[in-house]
Write an enzyme that holds these catalytic residues in place. Structure first.
Site, mmCIF file in Angstrom:
data_model
loop_
_atom_site.group_PDB
_atom_site.id
_atom_site.type_symbol
_atom_site.label_atom_id
_atom_site.label_comp_id
_atom_site.label_asym_id
_atom_site.label_seq_id
_atom_site.Cartn_x
_atom_site.Cartn_y
_atom_site.Cartn_z
ATOM 1 N N THR A 69 92.125 -42.070 -28.765
ATOM 2 C CA THR A 69 93.230 -41.930 -27.833
ATOM 3 C C THR A 69 92.704 -42.133 -26.416
ATOM 4 O O THR A 69 91.597 -41.690 -26.086
ATOM 5 C CB THR A 69 93.993 -40.588 -28.015
ATOM 6 O OG1 THR A 69 95.050 -40.537 -27.058
ATOM 7 C CG2 THR A 69 93.095 -39.382 -27.872
ATOM 8 N N GLU A 70 93.473 -42.868 -25.622
ATOM 9 C CA GLU A 70 93.001 -43.335 -24.309
ATOM 10 C C GLU A 70 92.508 -42.229 -23.401
ATOM 11 O O GLU A 70 91.699 -42.472 -22.503
ATOM 12 C CB GLU A 70 94.129 -44.060 -23.547
ATOM 13 C CG GLU A 70 94.694 -45.241 -24.252
ATOM 14 C CD GLU A 70 95.910 -44.860 -25.069
ATOM 15 O OE1 GLU A 70 95.720 -44.269 -26.146
ATOM 16 O OE2 GLU A 70 97.023 -45.165 -24.639
#
Lengths: 242, 236, 242, 236
Positions: free
Chosen positions: A66-67
């Site tokens: 996840t970023e």
């Protein structure tokens, strides 16, 4: 990322209005999950894409990115066990799988931009036969523009795929020869999973690989605003009831 | 199940082909992956382009790889060691090429390669002979040099511990180029003192996330360059 | 960095041959140390520069940076207590002070290039009145060039100072109007500590700030191949016996 | 003796002037330095340029700073929150400027600013409207956009623990923009749950080395945005 959320929201409204053709949302996610290989590093957009994780076949271990700086996260924790500072890019609580790690935002996007993410699956407003994707803005005057990490993901991930309903809530196509909305990226999409079909993007445009049960090539061509070639081995998707 | 562990250094380096670009971690003997380098010497690949800060010491590790005539080109900041090596002679006789890069520019080029940045600007070397032939550009009235990101086919790196996912931690100043070389290589091979069980490395403490690592080899008692040199060792 | 080592080596040979004028090596380091402020982040080159740490006045806490990824290191450990993987950029064993940290090479040079190091002290082959420094190569044909981190340090540190003997082993000047050796950096030096003087580099060239005991301005001008202005408050260095 | 601790958030933000550029850490509520932002609201500086991934939530923290009319310009990737805020209205009526930057480009620009890189190239946004007016350049046949490093006068960051040197560690996904914002700001101010004694943070585990931090403020029970919003809180 929330551009996907928006795309998804549009889709959901659609679902409320008419009887749904082809695959359910969960079946679309299931179909996309079948293509995720053991050991892959995967980034899933908000909405239907994030449902994919639940359907990866047993025996395949996948590492989710996840970023906002986590690798190896798992499903939402049980109610009451959420940690406020353990969230995904959609700002929802997550858990950790074995082998998880934390890192800062520049390192997180180095993973994306540097080509280290094997597969990224996103929602879409429009997809074009040349692989262009539009999923962040309709270009409407007066709207507040917001892009998040979508442009980084499509430019950087090794394979970028889309999950989307085949048409909009108004029944209009989402697959075009060329996108009319502002682009997220040029020539970035290689496969599209819709409720009606699995379509690859080749150097020659859209290529129909699989159809949902009961959906004909003619129906698909009517609902697709671009030419649609049919693969020699085109087959029917055999999804479980979901 | 994901398991990046590899039974031996020999198998880990087997895929390195002639002409490959290989980043080799370490600064001085700290972080030098000697067992992986020795496996590469045994393996036989030639015409290598090697990226390391230096050119090795004594007749072991990187210095031995160079002495064996297997390196066509060195990209480094300081092609001298703490002991004499064959490098100066090979260089003067035209048997090895040298691309000299300031140390910080070398590190940043490697990091850029790993982060998908094809080029960036730095004030380092502006106005010096090392900027000759390079693009210059002013920002806010100051001269900067354009430098390219560096990628490699392989990285050979020494870390302290890793798990089956390749999540790694390092030992003190042995960290140096390891994390960025793992990022910049298509295939990063790390040798570690110990492969640990799931959960033994706190997610907060991971230095190199496993996404940057392809193979992990356990080398429980890694040799130290200075000890080998003190023993008069030479490889092979 | 080892370019400094070489510059230093030349100096040492010089010291072997002739009686030394002015300050001792340790006194030069002592003088430079007086200018290091409490709380400074400092990078010291190999040779005389690294002796500076021993002479920082009591009560000042300084954080030393070494390019190979350590902040907050201390003196060489006692014999037998060295750790092979705890070394400085000169590849010599170090110890750790409270507040130390380890980081990778790109982060280490981000500290340098990003202007986070307050003071860097290096050796020199030549220094010019415009602040140019040459300390990595004589440009001799056939030599194997080696630069290390010197170009990064002079380009990035907030203040860059030089410690060097005033003349070479052959009695030739090291301070010039312009350097003839290949440059390490342009207009980067702001102060030079020699065995004979402390000299600032201003927009107008060399400015004599302090002289070693018994050294006259005339002597200095003879040994300096550039014009040398004298500060109004030029004074004599009062260094302890070292 | 080095001691970067500061007795209060009020004193820590006192030097922020009108017109300053302020990076504010946090992604969602993870890592949001609410107490520092509230101290900045109390402090009164106006015409701020604020860099954050979003524009805040509810009527607390960054959203409250914006609602108070103190931000002239936002640099962010996603000016929407999980709740409605005043930002869209201010933007449509021309009372706040917006520089929209893709999230990864934003992170890299901040990291570049901290690392002394004035500009770099990225494929992100090439061929899109966000590249309009920007320099394009091809490397190996692919289009890249030139982006500038970002620096700031101040950074407000939330970490988990720090020592008197400013060495800091973070809590899980609250790390996000904190480390790079500390690098890119001339004055980085971090609020931490606890200021620890020398030696409590292992040098191997330091995430933000103290060289990047100027002030440390202890906030033992930091507020969480979602809880404040659930309580219907608004600031001031």
């Amino acid at each position: 990322m929330s551009s996907d959320a928006r795309a998804d929201e549009r889709t959901q409204r659609s679902g409320d209005k008419k009887p749904r053709l082809g695959l359910s949302r969960a079946q679309m996610a299931w179909r996309a999950a079948q293509d995720i290989l053991d050991g892959a590093y995967v980034n899933l957009g908000i909405g239907i894409p994030e449902m994919v994780a639940a359907f990866v076949p047993d025996g395949r271990e996948v590492v989710y990115h996840t970023e906002n700086g986590v690798l190896g996260f798992g499903p939402a924790p049980a109610p009451g066990e959420e940690l406020r500072e353990l969230i995904n890019a959609g700002k929802k609580p997550i858990s950790l799988n074995p082998g998880a790690s934390f890192f800062h935002h520049a390192d997180s996007f180095a993973m994306i931009r540097g080509g280290h993410i094997d597969v990224c699956i996103l929602g879409a407003m429009q997809v074009a036969a040349n692989g262009d994707l539009a999923n962040w803005s309709t270009g409407a005057a007066g709207a507040v523009p917001a892009v998040g990490g979508a442009m980084d993901l499509v430019a950087g991930a090794k394979q970028v795929r889309v999950i989307t309903d085949h048409v909009t809530s108004r029944g209009e196509p989402k697959l075009f020869e060329r996108c009319s909305y502002p682009l997220t990226g040029q020539a970035v999409i290689e496969r599209v999973y819709t409720n009606l079909a699995v379509i690859d993007i080749t150097g020659d445009g859209f290529l129909l690989r699989e159809t949902a049960p009961g959906i004909s090539t003619e129906q698909l061509r009517e609902l697709t605003a671009a030419s649609l070639a049919v693969a020699d081995d085109c087959r029917v998707i055999e999804a479980p009831e979901l | 199940m994901i398991d990046k562990s590899c039974p031996s250094a020999t198998e880990a380096v087997a895929a390195i082909t002639d002409g490959a670009t290989v980043m080799i971690g370490g600064f001085g003997e700290a972080g030098s992956p000697i067992e992986l380098i020795h496996a590469l010497i045994d393996q036989g690949a030639r015409d290598l382009v090697v990226i390391n800060n230096n050119t090795g010491n004594g007749q072991v590790g990187l210095a031995a790889l160079i002495a064996a005539g297997r390196v066509r080109r060195m990209i480094c900041s300081f092609p001298r060691g703490t002991t004499d090596t064959l490098f100066p002679e090979l260089y003067r006789s035209g048997k090895i090429e040298l691309e000299l890069v300031p140390q910080g520019t070398l590190a940043e080029r490697i990091r850029a390669g790993g982060a998908g940045i094809p080029a960036f600007y730095t004030a380092t070397a502006a106005g010096t002979s090392l900027a000759e032939g390079k693009e210059l550009r002013q920002f806010n009235g100051r001269d900067y040099v354009m430098e390219y990101g560096l990628r490699a086919d392989f990285a050979l790196v020494k870390a302290e511990r890793a798990d089956r996912f390749g999540n790694a931690v390092y030992n003190k100043a042995a960290r140096n180029f390891g994390p960025i070389m793992c990022m910049a290589a298509r295939t990063a091979i790390i040798q570690v003192g110990r492969i640990v069980e799931d959960g033994e490395i706190d997610p907060e403490h991971v230095v190199t996330p496993g996404i940057f690592v392809q193979h992990v080899v356990a080398v429980e008692q890694p040799a130290l360059e200075s000890e080998l040199i003190a023993q008069g060792a030479s490889y092979p």
